[in-house]
Motif scaffolding. Structure first.
Motif, PDB file in Angstrom:
ATOM      1  N   MET A  15       0.838  -1.196   0.000  1.00 16.12           N
ATOM      2  CA  MET A  15       0.000   0.000   0.000  1.00 16.12           C
ATOM      3  C   MET A  15       0.884   1.262   0.000  1.00 16.12           C
ATOM      4  O   MET A  15       1.862   1.332   0.751  1.00 16.12           O
ATOM      5  CB  MET A  15      -0.878   0.003   1.255  1.00 16.12           C
ATOM      6  N   ALA A  16       0.512   2.242  -0.827  1.00 20.41           N
ATOM      7  CA  ALA A  16       1.278   3.488  -0.869  1.00 20.41           C
ATOM      8  C   ALA A  16       1.079   4.249   0.440  1.00 20.41           C
ATOM      9  O   ALA A  16      -0.037   4.353   0.941  1.00 20.41           O
ATOM     10  CB  ALA A  16       0.814   4.336  -2.044  1.00 20.41           C
ATOM     11  N   THR A  17       2.166   4.729   1.006  1.00 13.70           N
ATOM     12  CA  THR A  17       2.075   5.492   2.256  1.00 13.70           C
ATOM     13  C   THR A  17       2.864   6.789   2.118  1.00 13.70           C
ATOM     14  O   THR A  17       4.014   6.789   1.680  1.00 13.70           O
ATOM     15  CB  THR A  17       2.637   4.674   3.441  1.00 13.70           C
ATOM     16  N   LEU A  18       2.188   7.873   2.503  1.00 11.93           N
ATOM     17  CA  LEU A  18       2.837   9.193   2.514  1.00 11.93           C
ATOM     18  C   LEU A  18       3.057   9.601   3.974  1.00 11.93           C
ATOM     19  O   LEU A  18       2.125   9.594   4.774  1.00 11.93           O
ATOM     20  CB  LEU A  18       1.924  10.229   1.838  1.00 11.93           C
ATOM     21  N   LEU A  19       4.288   9.941   4.297  1.00  8.42           N
ATOM     22  CA  LEU A  19       4.584  10.484   5.632  1.00  8.42           C
ATOM     23  C   LEU A  19       4.640  12.007   5.499  1.00  8.42           C
ATOM     24  O   LEU A  19       5.442  12.540   4.727  1.00  8.42           O
ATOM     25  CB  LEU A  19       5.927   9.936   6.132  1.00  8.42           C
ATOM     26  N   LYS A  20       3.748  12.672   6.242  1.00  8.35           N
ATOM     27  CA  LYS A  20       3.638  14.142   6.155  1.00  8.35           C
ATOM     28  C   LYS A  20       4.146  14.733   7.468  1.00  8.35           C
ATOM     29  O   LYS A  20       3.601  14.426   8.533  1.00  8.35           O
ATOM     30  CB  LYS A  20       2.165  14.501   5.929  1.00  8.35           C
ATOM     31  N   ILE A  21       5.169  15.549   7.367  1.00 10.91           N
ATOM     32  CA  ILE A  21       5.776  16.084   8.590  1.00 10.91           C
ATOM     33  C   ILE A  21       5.755  17.609   8.563  1.00 10.91           C
ATOM     34  O   ILE A  21       6.291  18.244   7.648  1.00 10.91           O
ATOM     35  CB  ILE A  21       7.222  15.561   8.735  1.00 10.91           C
ATOM     36  N   ASP A  22       5.106  18.195   9.563  1.00 14.05           N
ATOM     37  CA  ASP A  22       5.038  19.662   9.668  1.00 14.05           C
ATOM     38  C   ASP A  22       5.903  20.153  10.821  1.00 14.05           C
ATOM     39  O   ASP A  22       6.023  19.478  11.858  1.00 14.05           O
ATOM     40  CB  ASP A  22       3.583  20.099   9.909  1.00 14.05           C
ATOM     41  N   SER A  23       6.470  21.337  10.634  1.00 15.22           N
ATOM     42  CA  SER A  23       7.319  21.872  11.705  1.00 15.22           C
ATOM     43  C   SER A  23       7.078  23.360  11.960  1.00 15.22           C
ATOM     44  O   SER A  23       7.807  23.961  12.738  1.00 15.22           O
ATOM     45  CB  SER A  23       8.796  21.632  11.361  1.00 15.22           C
ATOM     46  N   SER A  24       6.047  23.939  11.344  1.00 16.41           N
ATOM     47  CA  SER A  24       5.778  25.350  11.621  1.00 16.41           C
ATOM     48  C   SER A  24       5.028  25.496  12.937  1.00 16.41           C
ATOM     49  O   SER A  24       4.039  24.799  13.169  1.00 16.41           O
ATOM     50  CB  SER A  24       4.918  25.971  10.518  1.00 16.41           C
ATOM     51  N   PRO A  25       5.461  26.447  13.781  1.00 16.54           N
ATOM     52  CA  PRO A  25       4.744  26.681  15.042  1.00 16.54           C
ATOM     53  C   PRO A  25       3.528  27.595  14.850  1.00 16.54           C
ATOM     54  O   PRO A  25       2.851  27.928  15.822  1.00 16.54           O
ATOM     55  CB  PRO A  25       5.810  27.370  15.908  1.00 16.54           C
ATOM     56  N   MET A  26       3.241  28.005  13.595  1.00 10.74           N
ATOM     57  CA  MET A  26       2.239  29.052  13.376  1.00 10.74           C
ATOM     58  C   MET A  26       0.810  28.552  13.164  1.00 10.74           C
ATOM     59  O   MET A  26      -0.083  29.340  12.820  1.00 10.74           O
ATOM     60  CB  MET A  26       2.664  29.931  12.194  1.00 10.74           C
ATOM     61  N   HIS A  46      10.933   4.187   7.239  1.00 11.17           N
ATOM     62  CA  HIS A  46      11.112   2.937   6.490  1.00 11.17           C
ATOM     63  C   HIS A  46       9.788   2.486   5.878  1.00 11.17           C
ATOM     64  O   HIS A  46       9.751   1.957   4.771  1.00 11.17           O
ATOM     65  CB  HIS A  46      11.701   1.841   7.383  1.00 11.17           C
ATOM     66  N   LEU A  47       8.694   2.702   6.617  1.00  9.54           N
ATOM     67  CA  LEU A  47       7.384   2.241   6.165  1.00  9.54           C
ATOM     68  C   LEU A  47       6.863   3.025   4.956  1.00  9.54           C
ATOM     69  O   LEU A  47       6.313   2.448   4.019  1.00  9.54           O
ATOM     70  CB  LEU A  47       6.377   2.364   7.322  1.00  9.54           C
ATOM     71  N   ALA A  48       7.031   4.349   4.986  1.00  8.47           N
ATOM     72  CA  ALA A  48       6.454   5.193   3.915  1.00  8.47           C
ATOM     73  C   ALA A  48       7.268   5.077   2.632  1.00  8.47           C
ATOM     74  O   ALA A  48       8.472   4.856   2.662  1.00  8.47           O
ATOM     75  CB  ALA A  48       6.410   6.639   4.387  1.00  8.47           C
ATOM     76  N   ASN A  49       6.566   5.237   1.482  1.00  8.26           N
ATOM     77  CA  ASN A  49       7.274   5.272   0.200  1.00  8.26           C
ATOM     78  C   ASN A  49       7.643   6.710  -0.136  1.00  8.26           C
ATOM     79  O   ASN A  49       8.547   6.976  -0.892  1.00  8.26           O
ATOM     80  CB  ASN A  49       6.401   4.814  -0.980  1.00  8.26           C
ATOM     81  N   GLU A  50       6.832   7.609   0.415  1.00 11.83           N
ATOM     82  CA  GLU A  50       6.986   9.001   0.027  1.00 11.83           C
ATOM     83  C   GLU A  50       6.885   9.905   1.251  1.00 11.83           C
ATOM     84  O   GLU A  50       6.131   9.600   2.179  1.00 11.83           O
ATOM     85  CB  GLU A  50       5.849   9.336  -0.966  1.00 11.83           C
ATOM     86  N   TYR A  51       7.607  11.008   1.199  1.00  8.40           N
ATOM     87  CA  TYR A  51       7.584  11.951   2.326  1.00  8.40           C
ATOM     88  C   TYR A  51       7.247  13.356   1.820  1.00  8.40           C
ATOM     89  O   TYR A  51       7.684  13.744   0.733  1.00  8.40           O
ATOM     90  CB  TYR A  51       8.963  12.063   2.990  1.00  8.40           C
ATOM     91  N   VAL A  52       6.501  14.108   2.646  1.00  6.95           N
ATOM     92  CA  VAL A  52       6.346  15.542   2.363  1.00  6.95           C
ATOM     93  C   VAL A  52       6.620  16.298   3.665  1.00  6.95           C
ATOM     94  O   VAL A  52       6.121  15.924   4.728  1.00  6.95           O
ATOM     95  CB  VAL A  52       4.957  15.892   1.754  1.00  6.95           C
ATOM     96  N   PHE A  53       7.443  17.327   3.550  1.00 11.83           N
ATOM     97  CA  PHE A  53       7.829  18.121   4.719  1.00 11.83           C
ATOM     98  C   PHE A  53       7.403  19.567   4.531  1.00 11.83           C
ATOM     99  O   PHE A  53       7.664  20.158   3.473  1.00 11.83           O
ATOM    100  CB  PHE A  53       9.356  18.125   4.890  1.00 11.83           C
ATOM    101  N   GLY A  54       6.763  20.124   5.540  1.00 12.27           N
ATOM    102  CA  GLY A  54       6.490  21.556   5.570  1.00 12.27           C
ATOM    103  C   GLY A  54       7.607  22.188   6.387  1.00 12.27           C
ATOM    104  O   GLY A  54       7.787  21.852   7.566  1.00 12.27           O
ATOM    105  N   VAL A  55       8.352  23.093   5.752  1.00 10.72           N
ATOM    106  CA  VAL A  55       9.536  23.650   6.428  1.00 10.72           C
ATOM    107  C   VAL A  55       9.513  25.174   6.404  1.00 10.72           C
ATOM    108  O   VAL A  55       9.687  25.786   5.337  1.00 10.72           O
ATOM    109  CB  VAL A  55      10.839  23.167   5.740  1.00 10.72           C
TER     110      VAL A  55
END
Ligand SMILES: Cc1cc2nc3c(=O)[nH]c(=O)nc-3n(C[C@H](O)[C@H](O)[C@H](O)COP(=O)(O)O)c2cc1C
Length: 208
Positions: free
Chosen positions: A1-12, A85-94
């Motif tokens: 199964m396709a998995t996207l890991l979405k990581i946010d780091s803005s405090p706003m 390791h689990l996700a195939n794809e990552y998106v980062f909010g920086v």
């Protein structure tokens, strides 16, 4: 199964530009990947500890020889790396903070760049172990750091993140930057007009 890991780091929170972009990316990605899963992590609420001497000693101790204390100190790192390791794809909010990345994202990086797990030493030098992954970095900055301008040399976010991801084996990296968000504070530009091009890029890239 396709998995996207979405990581946010803005405090706003809801005022964050990078969060609006990751949200758009996740929405478009879901549409393009029916049945896929999005795992979301908000680094501003996670209280990731800084690595210390115990952590470093534990990381360099063979797994089978680790004491219960050493296993415990690596537990956060183990959990965060498992998501990678689990996700195939990552998106980062920086968000750009002081020409670099937010401290919460640096704490996360220090936990996931781990010998024997995400990189190893070989005769040819260090080797990244996260292969076949794809990352999209959605970066928001108050100023404009366009290539070829004097400002570009002050942007430590892009070269740093490309280096770190490359080090752990993630070389398929796309960067979408929403630069000049300071204009929004001064009311010089309407937020929707400002955001439209970056939202469109995030949508197009997530739909690939
Ligand atoms: C603590 C802090 C430091 C910042 N440092 C910079 C900086 O060095 N350069 C810059 O262009 N903008 C800087 N900014 C502005 C942010 O990059 C800008 O507000 C951006 O939109 C942040 O992303 P976000 O909206 O997702 O939080 C800073 C903002 C904060 C809160």
């Amino acid at each position: 199964m396709a998995t996207l890991l979405k990581i946010d780091s803005s405090p706003m929170g809801e005022h964050s530009i990078s969060r609006k972009l990751t949200e758009q990316f996740a929405t478009s990605w879901r549409k393009a990947h029916p049945g896929g899963e999005v795992v979301s992590r908000d680094l501003t609420t996670k209280n990731i500890p800084a690595v210390n001497g115990l952590w470093v000693g534990a990381a360099y101790t063979p797994e089978e020889a680790r004491s219960p204390e050493q296993q415990k100190v690596l537990a956060v790192s183990d959990a965060l790396m498992a998501e990678l390791h689990l996700a195939n794809e990552y998106v980062f909010g920086v968000p750009m903070h002081n020409f670099s990345i937010p401290s919460t994202l640096k704490l996360w990086i220090d936990q996931v760049v781990r010998v024997g797990k995400t990189f190893s030493y070989s005769a040819d030098g260090p080797k990244g172990l996260l292969n076949g992954k794809k990352a999209t970095l959605l970066i928001a900055s108050g100023g404009v750091y366009e290539n070829g301008t004097a400002m570009a040399s002050l942007n430590f976010v892009t070269p740093y993140l490309r280096t770190v991801f490359g080090f752990i084996g993630v070389t398929d990296v796309t960067i979408i930057a929403a630069e000049g968000t300071a204009q929004l504070m001064s009311g010089k530009i309407d937020p929707q007009t400002f955001l439209a091009p970056s939202l469109e890029k995030a949508h197009s890239h997530a739909s690939l």
